[in-house]
Design a protein around this motif. Structure first.
Motif, PDB file in Angstrom:
ATOM      1  N   TRP A  56       0.850  -1.189   0.000  1.00  0.00           N
ATOM      2  CA  TRP A  56       0.000   0.000   0.000  1.00  0.00           C
ATOM      3  C   TRP A  56       0.882   1.235   0.000  1.00  0.00           C
ATOM      4  CZ3 TRP A  56      -0.487   4.369   2.945  1.00  0.00           C
ATOM      5  CH2 TRP A  56      -1.629   5.154   2.732  1.00  0.00           C
ATOM      6  N   HIS A  57       0.472   2.263  -0.753  1.00  0.00           N
ATOM      7  CA  HIS A  57       1.173   3.540  -0.674  1.00  0.00           C
ATOM      8  C   HIS A  57       0.185   4.670  -0.847  1.00  0.00           C
ATOM      9  CE1 HIS A  57       1.100   4.769  -4.949  1.00  0.00           C
ATOM     10  NE2 HIS A  57       1.203   3.481  -5.225  1.00  0.00           N
ATOM     11  N   SER A  58       0.484   5.787  -0.251  1.00  0.00           N
ATOM     12  CA  SER A  58      -0.351   6.971  -0.328  1.00  0.00           C
ATOM     13  C   SER A  58      -0.248   7.592  -1.722  1.00  0.00           C
ATOM     14  CB  SER A  58       0.085   7.989   0.736  1.00  0.00           C
ATOM     15  OG  SER A  58      -0.472   9.267   0.498  1.00  0.00           O
ATOM     16  N   HIS A  59      -1.375   8.104  -2.234  1.00  0.00           N
ATOM     17  CA  HIS A  59      -1.353   8.789  -3.528  1.00  0.00           C
ATOM     18  C   HIS A  59      -0.601  10.113  -3.431  1.00  0.00           C
ATOM     19  CE1 HIS A  59      -3.652   6.081  -5.918  1.00  0.00           C
ATOM     20  NE2 HIS A  59      -4.778   6.213  -5.244  1.00  0.00           N
ATOM     21  N   THR A  60      -0.803  10.832  -2.343  1.00  0.00           N
ATOM     22  CA  THR A  60      -0.204  12.163  -2.220  1.00  0.00           C
ATOM     23  C   THR A  60       1.266  12.096  -1.829  1.00  0.00           C
ATOM     24  OG1 THR A  60      -0.986  12.288   0.077  1.00  0.00           O
ATOM     25  CG2 THR A  60      -2.397  13.234  -1.635  1.00  0.00           C
ATOM     26  N   MET A  61       1.652  11.089  -1.036  1.00  0.00           N
ATOM     27  CA  MET A  61       3.049  10.946  -0.590  1.00  0.00           C
ATOM     28  C   MET A  61       3.454   9.477  -0.707  1.00  0.00           C
ATOM     29  SD  MET A  61       3.073  13.420   2.786  1.00  0.00           S
ATOM     30  CE  MET A  61       4.856  13.343   2.931  1.00  0.00           C
ATOM     31  N   PRO A  62       3.913   9.032  -1.881  1.00  0.00           N
ATOM     32  CA  PRO A  62       4.256   7.628  -2.094  1.00  0.00           C
ATOM     33  C   PRO A  62       5.318   7.092  -1.132  1.00  0.00           C
ATOM     34  CG  PRO A  62       4.100   8.776  -4.182  1.00  0.00           C
ATOM     35  CD  PRO A  62       4.014   9.822  -3.116  1.00  0.00           C
ATOM     36  N   ARG A  63       6.110   7.995  -0.524  1.00  0.00           N
ATOM     37  CA  ARG A  63       7.117   7.506   0.436  1.00  0.00           C
ATOM     38  C   ARG A  63       6.459   6.955   1.688  1.00  0.00           C
ATOM     39  NH1 ARG A  63       7.974  10.845   4.687  1.00  0.00           N
ATOM     40  NH2 ARG A  63       7.180  12.976   4.574  1.00  0.00           N
ATOM     41  N   ILE A  64       5.168   7.272   1.907  1.00  0.00           N
ATOM     42  CA  ILE A  64       4.411   6.657   2.996  1.00  0.00           C
ATOM     43  C   ILE A  64       3.808   5.378   2.435  1.00  0.00           C
ATOM     44  CG2 ILE A  64       2.464   6.904   4.573  1.00  0.00           C
ATOM     45  CD1 ILE A  64       2.901   9.889   4.563  1.00  0.00           C
ATOM     46  N   ASN A  65       4.340   4.240   2.853  1.00  0.00           N
ATOM     47  CA  ASN A  65       3.928   2.981   2.248  1.00  0.00           C
ATOM     48  C   ASN A  65       4.101   1.816   3.208  1.00  0.00           C
ATOM     49  OD1 ASN A  65       6.750   1.867   1.851  1.00  0.00           O
ATOM     50  ND2 ASN A  65       6.899   3.736   0.607  1.00  0.00           N
ATOM     51  N   LEU A  66       3.550   0.681   2.823  1.00  0.00           N
ATOM     52  CA  LEU A  66       3.615  -0.555   3.607  1.00  0.00           C
ATOM     53  C   LEU A  66       3.914  -1.716   2.678  1.00  0.00           C
ATOM     54  CD1 LEU A  66       0.277  -0.143   5.615  1.00  0.00           C
ATOM     55  CD2 LEU A  66       2.562   0.199   6.564  1.00  0.00           C
ATOM     56  N   SER A  67       4.676  -2.676   3.170  1.00  0.00           N
ATOM     57  CA  SER A  67       4.865  -3.950   2.481  1.00  0.00           C
ATOM     58  C   SER A  67       4.625  -5.046   3.515  1.00  0.00           C
ATOM     59  CB  SER A  67       6.281  -4.052   1.893  1.00  0.00           C
ATOM     60  OG  SER A  67       6.488  -5.333   1.316  1.00  0.00           O
ATOM     61  N   ILE A  68       3.571  -5.847   3.312  1.00  0.00           N
ATOM     62  CA  ILE A  68       3.143  -6.840   4.303  1.00  0.00           C
ATOM     63  C   ILE A  68       3.242  -8.224   3.673  1.00  0.00           C
ATOM     64  CG2 ILE A  68       1.279  -7.582   5.830  1.00  0.00           C
ATOM     65  CD1 ILE A  68       0.103  -4.732   5.489  1.00  0.00           C
ATOM     66  N   GLY A  69       4.228  -9.017   4.093  1.00  0.00           N
ATOM     67  CA  GLY A  69       4.409 -10.367   3.573  1.00  0.00           C
ATOM     68  C   GLY A  69       3.363 -11.325   4.125  1.00  0.00           C
ATOM     69  N   TYR A  70       2.871 -12.216   3.269  1.00  0.00           N
ATOM     70  CA  TYR A  70       1.821 -13.143   3.691  1.00  0.00           C
ATOM     71  C   TYR A  70       2.300 -14.108   4.779  1.00  0.00           C
ATOM     72  CZ  TYR A  70      -0.573 -11.630  -0.580  1.00  0.00           C
ATOM     73  OH  TYR A  70      -1.185 -10.877  -1.557  1.00  0.00           O
ATOM     74  N   ASN A  71       3.591 -14.364   4.852  1.00  0.00           N
ATOM     75  CA  ASN A  71       4.094 -15.281   5.865  1.00  0.00           C
ATOM     76  C   ASN A  71       3.924 -14.718   7.273  1.00  0.00           C
ATOM     77  OD1 ASN A  71       5.618 -17.901   6.165  1.00  0.00           O
ATOM     78  ND2 ASN A  71       6.966 -16.560   7.340  1.00  0.00           N
ATOM     79  N   CYS A  72       3.748 -13.400   7.381  1.00  0.00           N
ATOM     80  CA  CYS A  72       3.570 -12.754   8.687  1.00  0.00           C
ATOM     81  C   CYS A  72       2.104 -12.696   9.117  1.00  0.00           C
ATOM     82  CB  CYS A  72       4.133 -11.326   8.647  1.00  0.00           C
ATOM     83  SG  CYS A  72       5.882 -11.206   8.237  1.00  0.00           S
ATOM     84  N   VAL A  73       1.191 -13.049   8.229  1.00  0.00           N
ATOM     85  CA  VAL A  73      -0.234 -12.897   8.517  1.00  0.00           C
ATOM     86  C   VAL A  73      -0.725 -14.002   9.444  1.00  0.00           C
ATOM     87  CG1 VAL A  73      -2.559 -12.879   7.517  1.00  0.00           C
ATOM     88  CG2 VAL A  73      -0.687 -11.684   6.368  1.00  0.00           C
ATOM     89  N   ILE A  74      -1.399 -13.603  10.527  1.00  0.00           N
ATOM     90  CA  ILE A  74      -2.003 -14.550  11.464  1.00  0.00           C
ATOM     91  C   ILE A  74      -3.475 -14.778  11.120  1.00  0.00           C
ATOM     92  CG2 ILE A  74      -2.600 -14.973  13.889  1.00  0.00           C
ATOM     93  CD1 ILE A  74      -0.212 -13.230  14.663  1.00  0.00           C
ATOM     94  N   SER A  75      -4.202 -13.698  10.868  1.00  0.00           N
ATOM     95  CA  SER A  75      -5.623 -13.826  10.541  1.00  0.00           C
ATOM     96  C   SER A  75      -6.080 -12.643   9.708  1.00  0.00           C
ATOM     97  CB  SER A  75      -6.479 -13.928  11.809  1.00  0.00           C
ATOM     98  OG  SER A  75      -6.436 -12.710  12.541  1.00  0.00           O
ATOM     99  N   ILE A  76      -7.159 -12.872   8.962  1.00  0.00           N
ATOM    100  CA  ILE A  76      -7.784 -11.832   8.141  1.00  0.00           C
ATOM    101  C   ILE A  76      -9.286 -11.888   8.407  1.00  0.00           C
ATOM    102  CG2 ILE A  76      -8.158 -10.965   5.806  1.00  0.00           C
ATOM    103  CD1 ILE A  76      -5.647 -12.415   4.934  1.00  0.00           C
ATOM    104  N   ALA A  77      -9.894 -10.732   8.630  1.00  0.00           N
ATOM    105  CA  ALA A  77     -11.326 -10.691   8.909  1.00  0.00           C
ATOM    106  C   ALA A  77     -11.923  -9.387   8.410  1.00  0.00           C
ATOM    107  CB  ALA A  77     -11.579 -10.853  10.406  1.00  0.00           C
ATOM    108  N   VAL A  78     -13.223  -9.379   8.281  1.00  0.00           N
ATOM    109  CA  VAL A  78     -13.967  -8.174   7.902  1.00  0.00           C
ATOM    110  C   VAL A  78     -14.729  -7.686   9.119  1.00  0.00           C
ATOM    111  CG1 VAL A  78     -15.755  -7.209   6.418  1.00  0.00           C
ATOM    112  CG2 VAL A  78     -14.181  -8.924   5.513  1.00  0.00           C
ATOM    113  N   LYS A  79     -14.504  -6.415   9.502  1.00  0.00           N
ATOM    114  CA  LYS A  79     -15.155  -5.845  10.675  1.00  0.00           C
ATOM    115  C   LYS A  79     -15.575  -4.407  10.371  1.00  0.00           C
ATOM    116  CE  LYS A  79     -12.074  -8.381  13.841  1.00  0.00           C
ATOM    117  NZ  LYS A  79     -11.101  -8.221  14.964  1.00  0.00           N
ATOM    118  N   GLN A  80     -16.395  -3.868  11.265  1.00  0.00           N
ATOM    119  CA  GLN A  80     -16.803  -2.468  11.166  1.00  0.00           C
ATOM    120  C   GLN A  80     -15.686  -1.566  11.694  1.00  0.00           C
ATOM    121  OE1 GLN A  80     -19.556  -0.778  10.072  1.00  0.00           O
ATOM    122  NE2 GLN A  80     -20.484  -2.636   9.225  1.00  0.00           N
TER     123      GLN A  80
END
Length: 352
Positions: A56-80
């Motif tokens: 993920w990266h910001s449109h206005t400031m691309p230097r603000i970004n994230l790289s999240i490897g799937y091997n680090c993921v514990i759980s994924i859910a949909v919440k409010q």
């Protein structure tokens, strides 16, 4: 073989060139209007879903970004959740762990009525979890049946070699090699459950070396898979050289064009509406080093889910009042650094 960090690490504010796809990494889906609701609430950005990670990266400031490897993921859910741009909406919650630290990421799709974010991320991650044999070294697993290798969907068996001695014990164990386009497998003739699967992705070097059993094929694995030094004896010497050359050649070819095994074909939005999208996965035992990322970036995404009560109050010399004790590994200064006006330094760029 370059160190594969893309699926193993969580990185913040990386150099833009590190967001480029590495060999073998494929862009599966891209959403151009996604909010990083927890760390950058109110900031519209782009989310790229690859076969190894979320970017993920910001449109206005691309230097603000994230790289999240799937091997680090514990759980994924949909919440409010509450978004500055959308109000109260359903969002994608991604709980992760890097080293001993847990992080929570919340992504909100700003395109109204589209479940594409939920469908793509959860399905790709599910595919990643089910294809670990392409990428991880495995011992004593159910990969051989009736002396035949159980092939993976994108795997092609290229050679079978009998009379291969595994030199892991003082006596050695007689078995057979199965050489494919993604890995080398050895199993014992008397007990096929005694086996090892070594993907080319986890190989550091392949060469012929002398041993107490004579010349042997030696495969050294990456530190992330245990740093094993595996020895195999093949007779006669000409056969050993032929096998070694074949494995070395396939190793070099794979290094240029890796096969990670993750496949996903995006379906139309109408095909995924109304389905349940919650995935829990077993946490992998492999833990990665946190690296040199800054704690002020970490703090925005920390998941303090285990906290059931306030911590004991302590006297703060800086504030000259009693405060709740800070979580281990952090200081009051780290917490103040979360505020944008308090940031005095730029984040160092992680090296590839």
């Amino acid at each position: 073989m370059d160190y594969l960090w893309q699926d193993r690490d969580i990185r913040f504010d990386i150099d833009p060139k590190l967001m480029n796809l590495r060999p073998g990494e494929k862009l599966i889906d891209r959403l151009d209007s996604v909010e990083d609701t927890k760390g950058n609430n109110g900031d519209r950005g782009r989310l790229a879903i690859t076969n190894l990670r979320l970017i993920w990266h910001s449109h206005t400031m691309p230097r603000i970004n994230l790289s999240i490897g799937y091997n680090c993921v514990i759980s994924i859910a949909v919440k409010q959740t509450s978004s500055k741009l959308k109000g109260n909406v359903e969002a994608l919650f991604v709980l992760t762990k890097s080293g001993q630290t847990r992080f929570e990421f919340i992504f909100t799709n700003l395109d109204p009525g589209s479940p594409r974010l939920f469908a793509s991320v959860m399905s790709v991650h599910r595919s990643y979890e089910s294809t670990r044999l392409y990428r991880d070294l495995k011992l004593r697993s159910a990969i051989v049946a009736d002396k035949r290798l159980r092939l993976l969907p994108q795997e092609e068996l290229l050679a079978e070699v009998s009379g291969v001695w595994n030199l892991s014990s003082d006596q050695g164990n007689l078995g057979a090699f199965c050489i494919s386009n993604v890995r080398v497998v050895w199993f014992a003739v008397m007990n096929e459950a005694f086996n090892i699967s070594v993907p080319y992705m986890q190989m550091k070097s392949v060469r012929i070396r002398d041993s107490k059993f004579g010349l042997a094929l030696v495969i050294e694995t990456m530190a992330q898979s245990g740093g094993y030094v595996l020895g195999f004896r093949v007779d006669p010497a000409d056969k050993l050289k032929e096998v070694a050359q074949q494995v070395q050649s396939l190793f070099h070819v794979y290094s240029k064009e890796p096969v990670f095994g993750v496949e996903y074909e995006r379906v139309a939005d109408d095909d995924v509406r109304g389905r349940s999208f919650t995935v829990e996965t077993v946490q992998d035992e492999l833990e990665m080093d946190d690296g040199d990322e800054q704690k002020d970036v970490f703090a925005a995404y920390l998941a303090d889910g285990d906290k059931s009560a306030d911590r004991e109050p302590v006297f703060s010399p800086e504030l000259e009042v009693a405060v709740e004790s800070v979580k281990d590994g952090f200081s009051l200064q780290d917490l103040w650094a979360v505020l944008p006006d308090a940031k005095q330094v730029q984040h160092p760029q992680p090296q590839a």
